[in-house]
Design a protein around this motif. Sequence first.
Motif, PDB file in Angstrom:
ATOM      1  N   MET B 134       3.204   4.353   2.714  1.00 30.05           N
ATOM      2  CA  MET B 134       3.363   4.377   1.257  1.00 30.05           C
ATOM      3  C   MET B 134       3.684   2.975   0.745  1.00 30.05           C
ATOM      4  SD  MET B 134       2.651   7.359   0.303  1.00 30.05           S
ATOM      5  CE  MET B 134       1.635   7.645   1.736  1.00 30.05           C
ATOM      6  N   ASP B 135       4.532   2.263   1.473  1.00 30.58           N
ATOM      7  CA  ASP B 135       4.875   0.897   1.073  1.00 30.58           C
ATOM      8  C   ASP B 135       5.361   0.117   2.291  1.00 30.58           C
ATOM      9  OD1 ASP B 135       5.622  -1.470   0.010  1.00 30.58           O
ATOM     10  OD2 ASP B 135       7.316  -0.693  -1.146  1.00 30.58           O
ATOM     11  N   PRO B 136       4.496  -0.652   2.894  1.00 23.78           N
ATOM     12  CA  PRO B 136       4.866  -1.374   4.119  1.00 23.78           C
ATOM     13  C   PRO B 136       6.097  -2.256   3.931  1.00 23.78           C
ATOM     14  CG  PRO B 136       2.503  -1.475   3.783  1.00 23.78           C
ATOM     15  CD  PRO B 136       3.082  -0.846   2.550  1.00 23.78           C
ATOM     16  N   ARG B 137       6.308  -2.759   2.704  1.00 20.74           N
ATOM     17  CA  ARG B 137       7.459  -3.631   2.490  1.00 20.74           C
ATOM     18  C   ARG B 137       8.781  -2.871   2.551  1.00 20.74           C
ATOM     19  NH1 ARG B 137       2.799  -5.443   1.897  1.00 20.74           N
ATOM     20  NH2 ARG B 137       2.534  -3.778   0.393  1.00 20.74           N
ATOM     21  N   TRP B 150      -2.500   6.766  -1.925  1.00 20.34           N
ATOM     22  CA  TRP B 150      -3.461   7.860  -2.106  1.00 20.34           C
ATOM     23  C   TRP B 150      -3.566   8.762  -0.880  1.00 20.34           C
ATOM     24  CZ3 TRP B 150      -4.587   2.671  -2.527  1.00 20.34           C
ATOM     25  CH2 TRP B 150      -5.239   2.069  -1.452  1.00 20.34           C
ATOM     26  N   LEU B 151      -3.091   8.278   0.249  1.00 22.72           N
ATOM     27  CA  LEU B 151      -3.159   9.127   1.443  1.00 22.72           C
ATOM     28  C   LEU B 151      -2.248  10.346   1.306  1.00 22.72           C
ATOM     29  CD1 LEU B 151      -3.241   6.469   4.305  1.00 22.72           C
ATOM     30  CD2 LEU B 151      -5.146   7.660   3.220  1.00 22.72           C
ATOM     31  N   ALA B 152      -1.244  10.248   0.425  1.00 20.80           N
ATOM     32  CA  ALA B 152      -0.366  11.399   0.193  1.00 20.80           C
ATOM     33  C   ALA B 152      -0.930  12.311  -0.890  1.00 20.80           C
ATOM     34  CB  ALA B 152       1.035  10.929  -0.193  1.00 20.80           C
ATOM     35  N   GLU B 153      -2.016  11.883  -1.531  1.00 27.28           N
ATOM     36  CA  GLU B 153      -2.599  12.709  -2.602  1.00 27.28           C
ATOM     37  C   GLU B 153      -3.911  13.345  -2.172  1.00 27.28           C
ATOM     38  OE1 GLU B 153      -2.966   9.926  -5.820  1.00 27.28           O
ATOM     39  OE2 GLU B 153      -0.839   9.395  -5.612  1.00 27.28           O
ATOM     40  N   TRP B 154      -4.738  12.569  -1.466  1.00 22.05           N
ATOM     41  CA  TRP B 154      -6.050  13.063  -1.103  1.00 22.05           C
ATOM     42  C   TRP B 154      -5.945  14.075   0.028  1.00 22.05           C
ATOM     43  CZ3 TRP B 154      -9.309   7.866  -1.017  1.00 22.05           C
ATOM     44  CH2 TRP B 154      -9.279   7.314  -2.299  1.00 22.05           C
ATOM     45  N   LYS B 155      -6.891  15.033   0.025  1.00 24.99           N
ATOM     46  CA  LYS B 155      -6.856  16.135   0.992  1.00 24.99           C
ATOM     47  C   LYS B 155      -7.938  15.973   2.055  1.00 24.99           C
ATOM     48  CE  LYS B 155      -3.796  18.457  -1.449  1.00 24.99           C
ATOM     49  NZ  LYS B 155      -2.418  18.595  -0.934  1.00 24.99           N
ATOM     50  N   VAL B 156      -7.611  16.422   3.253  1.00 21.18           N
ATOM     51  CA  VAL B 156      -8.619  16.479   4.298  1.00 21.18           C
ATOM     52  C   VAL B 156      -9.524  17.672   4.007  1.00 21.18           C
ATOM     53  CG1 VAL B 156      -9.027  16.870   6.752  1.00 21.18           C
ATOM     54  CG2 VAL B 156      -7.108  15.438   6.021  1.00 21.18           C
ATOM     55  N   ASP B 157     -10.823  17.437   4.027  1.00 17.60           N
ATOM     56  CA  ASP B 157     -11.773  18.529   3.790  1.00 17.60           C
ATOM     57  C   ASP B 157     -12.053  19.228   5.127  1.00 17.60           C
ATOM     58  OD1 ASP B 157     -13.900  20.162   3.348  1.00 17.60           O
ATOM     59  OD2 ASP B 157     -15.273  18.594   2.645  1.00 17.60           O
ATOM     60  N   VAL B 205       5.351  17.042   2.216  1.00 19.32           N
ATOM     61  CA  VAL B 205       3.900  16.853   2.210  1.00 19.32           C
ATOM     62  C   VAL B 205       3.248  18.206   2.456  1.00 19.32           C
ATOM     63  CG1 VAL B 205       3.856  14.458   3.018  1.00 19.32           C
ATOM     64  CG2 VAL B 205       3.951  16.320   4.672  1.00 19.32           C
ATOM     65  N   GLU B 206       1.973  18.300   2.109  1.00 19.52           N
ATOM     66  CA  GLU B 206       1.194  19.513   2.389  1.00 19.52           C
ATOM     67  C   GLU B 206       0.486  19.321   3.733  1.00 19.52           C
ATOM     68  OE1 GLU B 206       0.802  22.062   0.128  1.00 19.52           O
ATOM     69  OE2 GLU B 206       2.013  21.085  -1.458  1.00 19.52           O
ATOM     70  N   HIS B 207       0.145  20.446   4.355  1.00 15.91           N
ATOM     71  CA  HIS B 207      -0.481  20.350   5.678  1.00 15.91           C
ATOM     72  C   HIS B 207      -1.836  19.660   5.623  1.00 15.91           C
ATOM     73  CE1 HIS B 207      -3.721  23.363   5.293  1.00 15.91           C
ATOM     74  NE2 HIS B 207      -2.952  23.826   4.346  1.00 15.91           N
ATOM     75  N   ASP B 208      -2.519  19.734   4.472  1.00 14.52           N
ATOM     76  CA  ASP B 208      -3.853  19.129   4.408  1.00 14.52           C
ATOM     77  C   ASP B 208      -3.858  17.764   3.718  1.00 14.52           C
ATOM     78  OD1 ASP B 208      -3.261  20.198   1.965  1.00 14.52           O
ATOM     79  OD2 ASP B 208      -5.203  21.192   1.668  1.00 14.52           O
ATOM     80  N   ASP B 209      -2.686  17.181   3.501  1.00 16.84           N
ATOM     81  CA  ASP B 209      -2.660  15.808   2.988  1.00 16.84           C
ATOM     82  C   ASP B 209      -3.209  14.859   4.047  1.00 16.84           C
ATOM     83  OD1 ASP B 209      -1.553  16.525   0.590  1.00 16.84           O
ATOM     84  OD2 ASP B 209       0.522  16.074   1.175  1.00 16.84           O
ATOM     85  N   GLU B 210      -3.956  13.868   3.590  1.00 18.55           N
ATOM     86  CA  GLU B 210      -4.555  12.939   4.555  1.00 18.55           C
ATOM     87  C   GLU B 210      -3.514  12.216   5.406  1.00 18.55           C
ATOM     88  OE1 GLU B 210      -8.883  11.782   2.714  1.00 18.55           O
ATOM     89  OE2 GLU B 210      -7.281  10.309   2.511  1.00 18.55           O
ATOM     90  N   ILE B 211      -2.359  11.941   4.793  1.00 13.36           N
ATOM     91  CA  ILE B 211      -1.343  11.190   5.528  1.00 13.36           C
ATOM     92  C   ILE B 211      -0.909  11.929   6.792  1.00 13.36           C
ATOM     93  CG2 ILE B 211       0.581  12.155   4.158  1.00 13.36           C
ATOM     94  CD1 ILE B 211       0.505   8.560   5.348  1.00 13.36           C
ATOM     95  N   VAL B 212      -0.931  13.251   6.748  1.00 17.42           N
ATOM     96  CA  VAL B 212      -0.519  14.048   7.911  1.00 17.42           C
ATOM     97  C   VAL B 212      -1.486  13.804   9.072  1.00 17.42           C
ATOM     98  CG1 VAL B 212      -0.192  16.402   8.766  1.00 17.42           C
ATOM     99  CG2 VAL B 212       0.611  15.773   6.474  1.00 17.42           C
ATOM    100  N   ALA B 213      -2.763  13.857   8.764  1.00 17.83           N
ATOM    101  CA  ALA B 213      -3.766  13.627   9.805  1.00 17.83           C
ATOM    102  C   ALA B 213      -3.652  12.201  10.358  1.00 17.83           C
ATOM    103  CB  ALA B 213      -5.168  13.865   9.237  1.00 17.83           C
TER     104      ALA B 213
END
Lengths: 477, 242
Positions: B134-137, B150-157, B205-213
């Motif tokens: 989310m923020d490397p700093r 956006w990885l916490a917003e976008w969903k894995v299809d 987070v949701e299970h299908d959030d990209e960040i999880v994958a």
Amino acid sequence: MTTHPPDAAPAPAYDDDIVRHFFLATVLWGVVGMLVGVIIALQLAWWPANLGVPHLTFGRLRPLHTNAVIFAFAGNAVFTGIYYSMQRLMKARSHDLLSRIHFWGWQGIIVSAALTLPFGLTQSREYAELIWPIDLAITVVWVVFALNFFDMIRRRQVKHLYVAVWFYMSFVLTVAVLHIVNALAMPATLTRSFPIYSGMTDALVQWWYGHNAVAFFLTTPFLGLMYYFMPKAAERPVYSYRLSIIHFWALVFLYIWAGPHHLLYSGLPDWVQTVGSAFSIMLIAPSWGGMLNGLLTLRGAWDRLRSDPILKFLVVGISFYGMSTFEGPMMSIRAVNGLAHFTNWVVGHVHSGALGWNGMISFGMLYWLAPRLWTKVHNEGWVSLHFWMATVGIILYTVPMWAGGVTEGLMWRAFNEEGLLQYPNFVDIVARLAPFYWMRFVGGLLYLSGAVLMAFNFILTIRDAAGGSAPAPVAAK
Amino acid sequence: MSDTSGSGDWHRRTLEHRGALFAVLSVAAIAVGSVVELVPMFTVDFEPEELEGISPYTPLEVAGRDIYVREGCYLCHSQWVRPFRSETVRYGEWSRGEEYAYDRPFQLGSRRIGPDLHRVGGKYNNAWHYEHMMDPRSTTPGSIMPTYPWLAEWKVDPADATASVTTLASLGHPYEASVLSDVPAAMRAQADEVVADLAASDITVEHDDEIVALIAYLQRLGRDGRAKIAAAEAAAGGEGSP
Ligand code: HEM
Ligand code: HEM
């Protein structure tokens, strides 16, 4: 013992319109590709330059930069030179329809690259990132180009093939082989595929391709351009015909082996690494053979260097070729690669070749062609100014990258007296590089500004030609 | 220029007058090196014992890997620890060839703008990766890595991930039939563990959030290889090991 590009008798109506097309595409994509380069250079110095937009992050823009400068800028430059010189060398007009399919097909591929890479649609294989449908399109367009090219050879009105043609031919054929073998993949969706090779095999195939993209896209066709345009600009035959025979065959034979120098100290079998390294070191001989043949073409006319900016571009370009082909073999020595690999030193090496050799040869060729395609270049002073901007730009780009590369390479491996890593926090080393990244940004900006000045100069030149008040085009000699 | 001038004349007579022959020979010249270097790599497969302990990426990890490729992480991060003490001390065991057996496309990388990631699996906890992406700093002041909110917003299809997994299976990656018959379920099971672990650190987070994958993929990196190398060293050495 010497030879020079044979010239056509009064033109059997060569197709110079297609040359103008490729010429303008070169200028346009050159500016675009370098602009993207300057943006990613800024992002390494100051990360917020991606504006928080996913499509503009470093990982997505960098492939756009490399594809734009290699395939759009350098590619269109090579096609410009090939269509101009091949017709004259063969005394045969290129095929009008095939040329247009080639031109528009290639520009379509570039546009589709620009519309996919920022969206993260990529195969992640350096210089072969484009997704599989675009790979198919490349194959088709390349076949069209090859047909057009070999048909000119078939219909030629001269008996022998001038040395530039050998280099072009090797470019056309080898790029086809490389592209097809490297692109073999199994599609999963319309935009994603997985290579049929895996792991280290995949890495070896891709670097066999990647290194030879350098060799057969950024080197052999540019040597062909050198062999045509250098004698033209110098108004002298090529230095040595014999040298060109030896260095051509040695170069194409040796180059193809060199890919594993990108994978030294990896899981690749040792013998492959050793062979790759050895052939890379040997490559210095044919590379310098080519450089000397180009430079010595100016023998007895060195004084013209002072007054002729086109010759300046070409001579500095050939000199950078010599420099990067000295550096490359050095970097292929295992111990040296151990230090240089992964660092900005490689980026310095890349751009001494890319900006110095490909860029300067292209600019020199374009300035030589402009009066022959339109009319006298609008502002001769700007041509010299461009030369200096580009030269200083290259130095401001490459010197900090070399210094920064050695700095980080040494810091990664430094141990203190207790035998612990002296810089255990990677980010401390990253911070050290900031000044180098800023200097490179300035150098890149200067180089880009030179290209913009050139574009502006050409726009005015074309306007002069259209206005009719200007002198008529220099007759194609 | 006459056709009989000087040395090199043989070249002119035999080759430069024959375009087709010239073309064939120029391809032959590049074929030699290509065949010698590439063909052995195509024909020699890994021995079964070499691959023992190396398993393909799970469906969730495949989805994470697709994101890694999409974002171009490989342009700043290598996955290739070289056999130097300075690297093994910094990153861990050097990378063996067979560890990449299921890497398509390979992600060795050619630049280290950031650190090597081949042994990053298990180095940090899931929450660290979340904060860092989310923020490397926030975890590492002075970092120049981009933020990836956006990885916490976008969903894995799920359909997309299924296509990736089945294609990899068709290329020979061994997956259980039960996994292939319901890829989304396999993803869900692993994702739920990551979600629960993050929840323990007050991260929702949701299970299908990209960040999880992506986290699942990062946590997987280099682990099979490391376990295998440790086992081999224990079996071989004896004296040195406890
Ligand atoms: C204004 C001029 C340019 C600027 C500012 C620029 C900047 C950059 C930057 C910042 C990178 C990323 C380096 C990294 O990974 O750390 C890069 C990579 C690259 N650029 Fe450029 N570039 C310019 C022109 C060109 C041209 C004209 C070419 C080729 C003809 C070129 C070819 C490449 C290649 C091949 C890479 C990948 C290098 C590697 O993988 O090590 N660039 N450039
Ligand atoms: C005899 C000629 C040459 C040899 C032996 C050579 C050798 C090398 C070596 C050893 C590397 C570093 C690989 C690594 O450690 O990652 C490299 C990288 C590179 N060189 Fe050269 N080089 C030569 C000429 C050139 C020229 C003339 C150009 C450009 C026009 C060029 C473009 C590149 C590029 C683009 C890379 C970066 C690849 C990447 O990591 O993405 N090279 N070369």
